[in-house]
Design a protein around this motif. Structure first.
Motif: not given
Length: 217
Positions: A45-47, A52-53, A194-197, A201-202
């Protein structure tokens, strides 16, 4: 009759002893398995988050699917820039004199491959859609969107997997208890994400302890 009753009692004692043993060691084994599997999932998930960033930095939004994200990591490039202060004089028509004016110059130094920047010589990004250790080859759920935050259109994304996918072969009672976790030292809820819709936030919903662990430990 007496011998039969004695044998039956010994069997009952054995069953009871085994149940007591399981009630003590079962949660311990579950915790060990959970932490090992969660660590691998969180590492992936960190990858996804890092990729994504990088995608947003270049494209101004997040990728909505893994095909686009992986293709970007494989071929995308960062532009390397350098910012420096400068000053010059401008003739002021009011005061009829030259006056100093400060400015900022941005120089383009070159480009660097996203793949090399994030993953060096590792090609694990090509399979980051796959949930590590999934019993049936399950994949992460991922979605990107744009939400309104006080009039500002903010890109967001979320990637997640249900705990039941990761721990589906574990005792159902312990899995149910895990899904109901509410603790600062645990992954709360029934999924790791990870993240949010709904929020800009990431961050992930795992505790800091997993950031100090290496995958597989």
């Amino acid at each position: 009759m007496k011998t039969g009753i004695q044998i039956l009692l010994w069997i009952l004692c054995g069953v009871l002893g085994y149940q007591i043993y399981q009630s003590i060691t079962g949660p311990i084994r579950f915790q060990q398995v959970k932490e090992q599997r969660f660590a691998k999932v969180i590492s992936t998930l960190k990858d996804i988050r890092n990729s994504q960033e990088a995608y947003k930095t270049v494209n101004g939004k997040y990728a909505n699917d893994f095909k686009s994200l992986i293709s970007f990591v494989d071929t995308g490039k960062y532009t390397i820039t350098q910012q420096r202060d400068t000053s010059f004089t401008v003739y002021n028509k009011v005061f009829k004199i030259d006056m100093p004016k400060d400015s900022i110059l941005i120089d383009t130094l070159g480009t660097v491959a996203v793949r090399d920047s994030l993953f060096k010589n590792d090609d694990r990004y090509k399979s980051m859609m796959n949930v590590p250790g999934a019993l049936n080859g399950e994949k992460f759920t991922m979605k990107a969107d744009v939400i309104d935050k006080g009039g500002y259109k903010a890109p967001v994304f979320e990637a997640s997997v249900k705990k039941s996918v990761i721990l589906g072969d574990q005792p159902k009672d312990l899995l149910s208890r895990e899904n109901a976790q509410v603790s600062v030292e645990e992954v709360n809820g029934d999924a790791i994400k990870v993240g949010s819709l709904s929020q800009v936030s990431t961050t992930g919903n795992w505790p800091p302890t997993y950031d100090r662990k290496k995958s597989g430990q």
